[in-house]
Design a protein around this motif. Structure first.
Motif, short mmCIF file in Angstrom:
data_model
loop_
_atom_site.label_atom_id
_atom_site.label_comp_id
_atom_site.label_asym_id
_atom_site.label_seq_id
_atom_site.Cartn_x
_atom_site.Cartn_y
_atom_site.Cartn_z
N ASN A 87 0.64 -0.50 -0.15
CA ASN A 87 -0.07 -0.34 -0.11
C ASN A 87 0.99 1.32 0.13
OD1 ASN A 87 -1.95 1.92 0.26
ND2 ASN A 87 -2.47 1.50 2.05
N PRO A 88 1.06 1.91 -0.60
CA PRO A 88 1.94 3.24 -1.44
C PRO A 88 1.49 3.68 0.47
CG PRO A 88 0.50 2.93 -3.03
CD PRO A 88 -0.21 2.23 -2.26
N GLU A 89 0.25 4.29 1.21
CA GLU A 89 0.09 5.02 2.01
C GLU A 89 1.27 4.45 3.10
OE1 GLU A 89 -3.96 6.86 2.96
OE2 GLU A 89 -4.01 4.48 2.93
N GLU A 90 1.27 3.03 3.52
CA GLU A 90 2.24 2.70 4.70
C GLU A 90 3.50 2.96 4.52
OE1 GLU A 90 1.75 0.63 6.72
OE2 GLU A 90 -0.61 0.03 6.14
N HIS A 91 3.95 3.22 5.94
CA HIS A 91 5.60 3.65 5.76
C HIS A 91 6.53 3.15 5.23
CE1 HIS A 91 9.00 5.84 7.83
NE2 HIS A 91 9.00 4.99 8.46
N GLY A 92 7.39 3.58 4.38
CA GLY A 92 8.66 2.74 4.02
C GLY A 92 7.75 1.48 2.39
N ALA A 93 6.96 1.73 1.84
CA ALA A 93 6.60 1.33 1.55
C ALA A 93 7.57 2.02 -0.67
CB ALA A 93 5.03 1.10 0.78
N LEU A 94 7.67 3.74 -0.13
CA LEU A 94 7.83 3.86 -1.51
C LEU A 94 9.34 4.07 -1.25
CD1 LEU A 94 5.23 6.69 -2.70
CD2 LEU A 94 5.41 4.73 -3.23
N ASP A 95 10.18 3.17 -0.69
CA ASP A 95 11.51 3.41 -0.02
C ASP A 95 12.04 3.00 -1.62
OD1 ASP A 95 10.91 4.60 2.13
OD2 ASP A 95 11.64 3.04 3.21
N LEU A 96 12.06 1.96 -2.08
CA LEU A 96 12.75 1.27 -3.43
C LEU A 96 12.68 2.56 -4.71
CD1 LEU A 96 14.71 -1.00 -3.94
CD2 LEU A 96 12.39 -2.30 -4.65
N ALA A 97 11.26 2.73 -4.73
CA ALA A 97 11.07 3.53 -5.23
C ALA A 97 11.24 4.87 -5.61
CB ALA A 97 9.33 4.00 -5.80
N MET A 98 11.69 5.25 -4.37
CA MET A 98 12.54 6.61 -4.13
C MET A 98 14.66 7.06 -4.13
SD MET A 98 10.88 7.93 -0.33
CE MET A 98 9.43 9.15 -0.31
N LYS A 99 14.61 5.53 -3.85
CA LYS A 99 16.23 4.84 -4.03
C LYS A 99 16.16 4.74 -5.34
CE LYS A 99 19.77 0.90 -3.36
NZ LYS A 99 19.77 0.07 -2.78
N THR A 100 15.76 4.24 -6.23
CA THR A 100 15.87 4.21 -7.71
C THR A 100 15.47 5.77 -8.05
OG1 THR A 100 14.46 2.35 -8.12
CG2 THR A 100 14.21 3.69 -10.27
N SER A 101 14.72 6.84 -8.03
CA SER A 101 14.62 8.29 -8.08
C SER A 101 15.63 8.33 -8.24
CB SER A 101 13.91 8.51 -8.10
OG SER A 101 11.97 8.35 -8.05
N ASP A 102 16.45 8.13 -6.82
CA ASP A 102 18.02 8.58 -6.29
C ASP A 102 18.87 9.02 -7.38
OD1 ASP A 102 16.78 10.64 -4.42
OD2 ASP A 102 17.01 8.76 -2.85
N GLY A 103 19.06 6.95 -8.10
CA GLY A 103 19.72 6.14 -8.97
C GLY A 103 20.04 7.51 -10.40
N LEU A 104 18.81 7.84 -10.30
CA LEU A 104 18.43 8.45 -11.95
C LEU A 104 18.61 9.98 -11.74
CD1 LEU A 104 15.52 6.02 -12.89
CD2 LEU A 104 17.94 5.78 -13.78
N GLY A 105 18.89 10.85 -10.80
CA GLY A 105 18.50 11.70 -10.59
C GLY A 105 16.92 12.62 -11.05
N ILE A 106 16.05 11.53 -10.20
CA ILE A 106 15.07 12.06 -10.18
C ILE A 106 14.20 12.34 -9.33
CG2 ILE A 106 12.48 11.04 -11.48
CD1 ILE A 106 14.22 9.01 -12.98
N SER A 107 13.61 13.52 -9.81
CA SER A 107 12.88 14.11 -8.30
C SER A 107 11.40 13.85 -8.22
CB SER A 107 13.41 15.51 -8.06
OG SER A 107 12.79 15.96 -8.89
N LEU A 108 10.72 13.06 -8.68
CA LEU A 108 9.22 12.54 -9.07
C LEU A 108 8.84 11.12 -8.91
CD1 LEU A 108 5.86 13.76 -8.98
CD2 LEU A 108 6.55 13.81 -11.64
#
Length: 594
Positions: free
Chosen positions: A280-301
């Protein structure tokens, strides 16, 4: 309702009805091991059919999701629809399923029950996101629809979601009528899952319905073209959303691996949800992997759907490198403000949200003069009310619920793919009209929210839940709240204070009391089978507590209004602490914080 039979009688009844060797063996093994406690959990109570249909663990037993309980539900639904909807056999049923364990089998069994009764069946033979079922019901003029999904529940669960002939989730009295018909049709008519393959009653309209669906989405974003420099990372959270998100993004010119990047580990259907405990995207930590992927690509969304893609969430990274995940209420008011600003004819529009959602939309309507209504929680209420208002001549371009659910014009249920597309359109609008190209997207969103709050009031919420593993505990907490201020005469009395704050309004939609109406009868529907209380403290803090209908949770919503965001947030936190100390008492009651 619990059966009065002995547990061994219930086990024999199960074995006399179930023809699935795997689930039969589960009960046989429990009998052989004399595991009475587990047999009681599995067999004593029948899985409850409610306005969300069915949802439970995948196990043998009358209280669980399995071939037998799905067949029984389908048989009862078929009988009820035939009795209630004119020309139901010819109109037929739309059936879809996601990727969860046994979803395809359950969809086939549902189809077989309807085929056996002579219904036309519109069968989606590929994985679909949930919005295609209610959309298909409307597009095809079907009598009803069933989606096999447990939405964002953990992997061991599955569910059975029912839509009525108007394309909305069922509401009373249909839920009670279907439940009664299920009880009258417990003996299976058919067990052949392959009946769907060769029956002349079965059609496969998925491509036709999908084309119509994308035309509606195209109308929502007509004239919008993505900024070529806009890049985002998308995650379907191990669900079915990716192919639908790719096709939707193409409507505004977004190309994969140019604008749209995916979280590789979560991109494809995985019924075990291997990288997240709760998908569930609402749950704490559920988007951590997506944020990590974004960080690696230099993406902010980051844009995200839940596994059946009917919910939507977003996170943006600020200039300081910190991620900000937007709350369901923040997304809701951003969408509402944007849609209102861009509507050409504002004279006859109506915007809706649920009673657990932010009251800033009410303040917005008071100042701008458009029609606003709140409904009970759930898109079954929002969708049905939108249809009623449309018949009265209103246009309902948007409705939302704080649990990251969003509904747009031309749709009558929440849609995470449509919300993803509209969020990109919203970002383009913010860049053109509010922030310009000199700001980060996070700064632009914050600036837009500040513009909204400065006009309509600073509202901040603290929404969460307690895990309540025993329904009796939840019922006991609500009972203790109702009896905190007892009356010798037996009349309904509610608590006068919470902490140092006075209760200035009280509504109990379980017992049917509203302090603001002349006769104390609520304007919203009353349901004795569900727990829900709303109160207002010192005319500045609104509190709603309710028992979840699909998960073992007691949900708590606190929203405060003050002179600034900081003061509102502080006020909401203070009231949350007061409620925990005076009402919920987790150390005494056994409630668990997530």
């Amino acid at each position: 309702m619990a059966s009065q039979k002995s547990i061994h009688e219930l086990a024999e009844e199960w074995l006399s009805l179930d023809r699935n060797p795997e689930t039969r063996k589960e009960i046989e093994d429990l009998l052989e091991g004399n595991n009475i406690a587990e047999l009681e959990r599995r067999l004593r109570r029948r899985i409850q059919f409610g306005t969300a249909g069915l949802r439970a663990k995948l196990q043998a037993g009358f209280s669980r999701m399995n071939d037998l309980t799905v067949l029984q539900a389908s048989q009862g639904l078929a009988v009820y629809v035939a009795q209630t909807v004119p020309d139901a056999y010819e109109k037929g049923i739309v059936i879809g399923h996601d990727h969860r364990h046994h979803s395809c089998d359950f969809a086939r069994l549902t189809a077989c029950a309807f085929i056996t009764k002579g219904f036309k069946v519109h069968f989606y033979d590929k994985l679909v996101h949930t919005p295609l079922v209610p959309f298909g019901v409307e597009a095809l003029g079907a009598a009803c629809g069933v989606m096999i999904t447990a939405s964002h529940n953990p992997g061991p669960d599955n569910g059975y979601k029912v839509y009525w002939s108007n394309g909305c989730q069922i509401i009373p009295p249909h839920d009670e009528g279907i439940a009664a018909c299920i009880e009258q049709n417990l003996t299976p008519w058919v067990w052949d899952k392959h009946l769907v393959n060769g029956s002349p009653l079965v059609g496969r309209p998925l491509e036709l319905v999908a084309d119509q669906y994308y035309r509606v989405l195209g109308n929502l974003v007509q004239g919008t073209s993505i900024n070529r420099g806009m890049r985002f990372v998308y995650t379907p959270m191990h669900g079915v959303g990716l192919p639908y998100a790719i096709r939707a993004a193409a409507l505004i010119g977004a190309e994969r691996d140019t604008n749209m990047f995916t979280v590789a580990e979560q991109a494809h259907p995985d019924p075990d949800f291997s990288t997240v405990k709760f998908p569930n995207p609402e749950e704490h930590g559920a988007l951590d992997l997506a944020m990590k992927t974004s960080d690696g690509l230099g993406i902010s969304l980051v844009l995200a759907n839940d596994p059946d893609a009917d919910r939507f969430s977003a996170a943006v990274k600020g200039a300081d490198g910190k991620w900000m995940q937007l709350t369901g209420n923040e997304l809701g008011i951003l969408f509402a403000y944007f849609i209102f600003q861009t509507e050409s004819d504002k004279s006859k529009i109506a915007l809706l949200n649920s009673t657990a959602s932010s009251q800033i939309l009410r303040s917005f309507s008071d100042i701008e003069g458009f029609y606003y209504e709140e409904t009970l929680t759930g898109f079954k209420w929002l969708g049905n009310r939108a249809l009623e208002l449309e018949k009265q001549g209103y246009k309902v371009p948007f409705a939302f619920e704080e649990a990251i659910g969003y509904m747009f014009h031309g749709l009558h249920d929440k849609d995470g793919i449509g919300a993803m597309l509209m969020f990109i359109k919203l970002l383009c609008w913010i860049e053109e009209n509010i922030s310009g190209n000199s700001m980060t997207r996070a700064q632009g969103i914050i600036l837009c929210l500040e513009e909204i709050y400065s006009k309509y009031g600073y509202f901040e919420d603290k929404n969460s839940y307690y895990v309540s593993l025993d329904p009796a505990v939840t019922a006991g907490i609500f009972r203790s709240i109702r009896t905190m201020n007892p009356s010798e005469s037996g009349e309904y009395r509610y608590p006068e204070t919470v902490g140092s704050r006075n209760v200035t309004y009280w509504r109990d939609l379980t017992v049917g009391y509203d302090s603001s109406t002349p006769d104390n009868v609520p304007l919203l529907p009353v349901s004795k089978g569900s727990e829900m209380i709303t109160c207002i403290l010192d005319n500045s803090v609104r509190v709603t507590i309710r028992g979840s209908g699909t998960e073992p949770k007691l949900k708590v919503y606190v929203e405060a209004k003050s002179a600034s965001r900081e003061k509102s947030k502080q006020l909401a936190e203070q009231v949350w602490d007061d409620l925990e100390r005076e009402w919920f008492k987790p150390r005494e009651t056994g409630l668990l914080r997530p």
